[in-house]
Design a protein around this motif. Structure first.
Motif, PDB file in Angstrom:
ATOM      1  N   GLU A 293      -1.942  24.702  72.419  1.00 33.32           N
ATOM      2  CA  GLU A 293      -1.325  24.072  71.629  1.00 33.32           C
ATOM      3  C   GLU A 293      -1.927  23.635  70.309  1.00 33.32           C
TER       4      GLU A 293
ATOM      5  N   GLN B 102       7.952   8.816  53.569  1.00 33.55           N
ATOM      6  CA  GLN B 102       7.632  10.176  53.585  1.00 33.55           C
ATOM      7  C   GLN B 102       8.549  11.072  52.736  1.00 33.55           C
TER       8      GLN B 102
ATOM      9  N   GLN C  56      11.382  17.970  56.351  1.00 32.10           N
ATOM     10  CA  GLN C  56      10.916  17.599  57.577  1.00 32.10           C
ATOM     11  C   GLN C  56      11.003  16.015  57.580  1.00 32.10           C
TER      12      GLN C  56
ATOM     13  N   GLY D 135      12.902  13.595  60.096  1.00 31.07           N
ATOM     14  CA  GLY D 135      12.339  12.526  60.728  1.00 31.07           C
ATOM     15  C   GLY D 135      12.947  11.226  60.680  1.00 31.07           C
TER      16      GLY D 135
ATOM     17  N   GLY E  25      14.005   9.524  63.780  1.00 29.92           N
ATOM     18  CA  GLY E  25      13.192   8.797  64.719  1.00 29.92           C
ATOM     19  C   GLY E  25      13.006   9.535  66.132  1.00 29.92           C
ATOM     20  N   SER E  26      12.926  10.889  66.185  1.00 32.88           N
ATOM     21  CA  SER E  26      12.967  11.745  67.513  1.00 32.88           C
ATOM     22  C   SER E  26      11.716  12.473  67.214  1.00 32.88           C
ATOM     23  N   GLU E  27      10.901  12.536  68.439  1.00 34.27           N
ATOM     24  CA  GLU E  27       9.725  13.695  68.425  1.00 34.27           C
ATOM     25  C   GLU E  27      10.420  14.990  68.689  1.00 34.27           C
ATOM     26  N   ARG E  28      11.433  14.583  69.511  1.00 29.02           N
ATOM     27  CA  ARG E  28      12.095  16.363  69.812  1.00 29.02           C
ATOM     28  C   ARG E  28      12.672  17.062  68.333  1.00 29.02           C
ATOM     29  N   THR E  29      13.212  16.026  67.800  1.00 25.69           N
ATOM     30  CA  THR E  29      13.753  16.573  66.383  1.00 25.69           C
ATOM     31  C   THR E  29      12.589  17.105  65.534  1.00 25.69           C
ATOM     32  N   ASP E  30      11.672  16.331  65.292  1.00 24.16           N
ATOM     33  CA  ASP E  30      10.597  16.509  64.520  1.00 24.16           C
ATOM     34  C   ASP E  30      10.027  17.970  65.043  1.00 24.16           C
ATOM     35  N   ASP E  31       9.677  18.135  66.347  1.00 24.33           N
ATOM     36  CA  ASP E  31       9.179  19.330  66.716  1.00 24.33           C
ATOM     37  C   ASP E  31      10.164  20.777  66.508  1.00 24.33           C
TER      38      ASP E  31
ATOM     39  N   ARG F  56       9.945  21.470  62.880  1.00 24.90           N
ATOM     40  CA  ARG F  56       8.450  22.054  62.311  1.00 24.90           C
ATOM     41  C   ARG F  56       8.605  23.461  62.467  1.00 24.90           C
TER      42      ARG F  56
END
Length: 234
Positions: free
Chosen positions: A28, A123, A152, A156, A159-165, A168
């Motif tokens: 990863e 950001q 990005q 962001g 506030g979602s890690e899944r959305t961020d991934d 990207r």
């Protein structure tokens, strides 16, 4: 487009990333480094990725590298050709249209979902400023990187890690289209002021206005890229 990624510059830069792997090197993390390098244009669309050279540069095993390639193939950044190896993907016009559909769904929803101002815009503001500074120096590839960071950062805001991934991968894939364009200034310069306008609107607490602006922005960008891209397609 079948050149190998064997030039000294790319591999020297990649070797510098070896320190990022630390003691707990994983597929990863290797995929993350390669994803960023592909997005930056170190490995261009159509280029074959040499397992031996990249593995040596990063100090990882061939099995780890192959797993990283598999992950990036799943993300649509690489394609595997039987008996030939892994290549950086060349997008089609249909790919680009689909990428913009996803961007519209995700970025606009992130802005629409904002609650009461003030919003966490550090950001977003940093990316806008970085793009403007790069443009002042005529560093248009850096301007493109800042533009990706801007979008990005907008995603962001959800506030979602899944959305961020997700974003990207989507934005890294989009960079593949820009890397085969002859004039990056043409595609980035018109959007510098629009990035600033969206930021200012959000700073004023007008999320609905910023969402409308972003929707028109993405449609204009999609049309511009699609109109230019078929000249390079294939």
């Amino acid at each position: 487009m079948t050149a190998d990624a064997d030039s000294g510059l790319e591999l020297t830069e990649l070797a510098a990333d070896r320190a990022l792997l630390g003691r707990t090197s994983t597929a990863e993390r290797v995929a993350g480094i390669l994803r960023e390098r592909i997005a930056q244009g170190f490995f261009l669309p159509g280029v074959r990725l040499s397992e031996e050279r990249i593995g040596n540069a990063l100090g990882v095993s061939r099995n780890t590298l192959r797993e990283a390639f598999r992950l990036l193939t799943h993300e649509r950044l690489l394609v595997h050709r039987l008996n030939k190896g892994a290549f950086v993907r060349v997008l089609s016009a249909a790919d680009i249209a689909d990428i913009y559909r996803v961007r519209n769904l995700v970025e606009c929803a992130a802005v629409r979902g904002l609650e009461e101002p003030p919003y966490p815009l550090e950001q977003v503001a940093g990316a806008v400023t970085a793009g403007e500074r790069a443009a002042e120096k005529n560093e248009w590839n850096d301007c493109g990187t800042a533009n990706i960071h801007f979008h990005q950062a907008l995603a962001g805001l959800a506030g979602s890690e899944r959305t961020d991934d997700l974003m990207r991968g989507v934005l890294a894939e989009l960079r593949l289209a820009f890397h085969v364009m002859d004039d990056p200034r043409r595609f980035y310069e018109p959007y510098l002021s629009r990035n600033r306008e969206i930021l200012t609107t959000l700073e004023d607490g007008d999320a609905a206005g910023a969402e409308r602006m972003l929707g028109f922005y993405l449609e204009d960008s999609r049309r511009q890229v699609i109109e230019a891209y078929p000249e390079q397609d294939g």
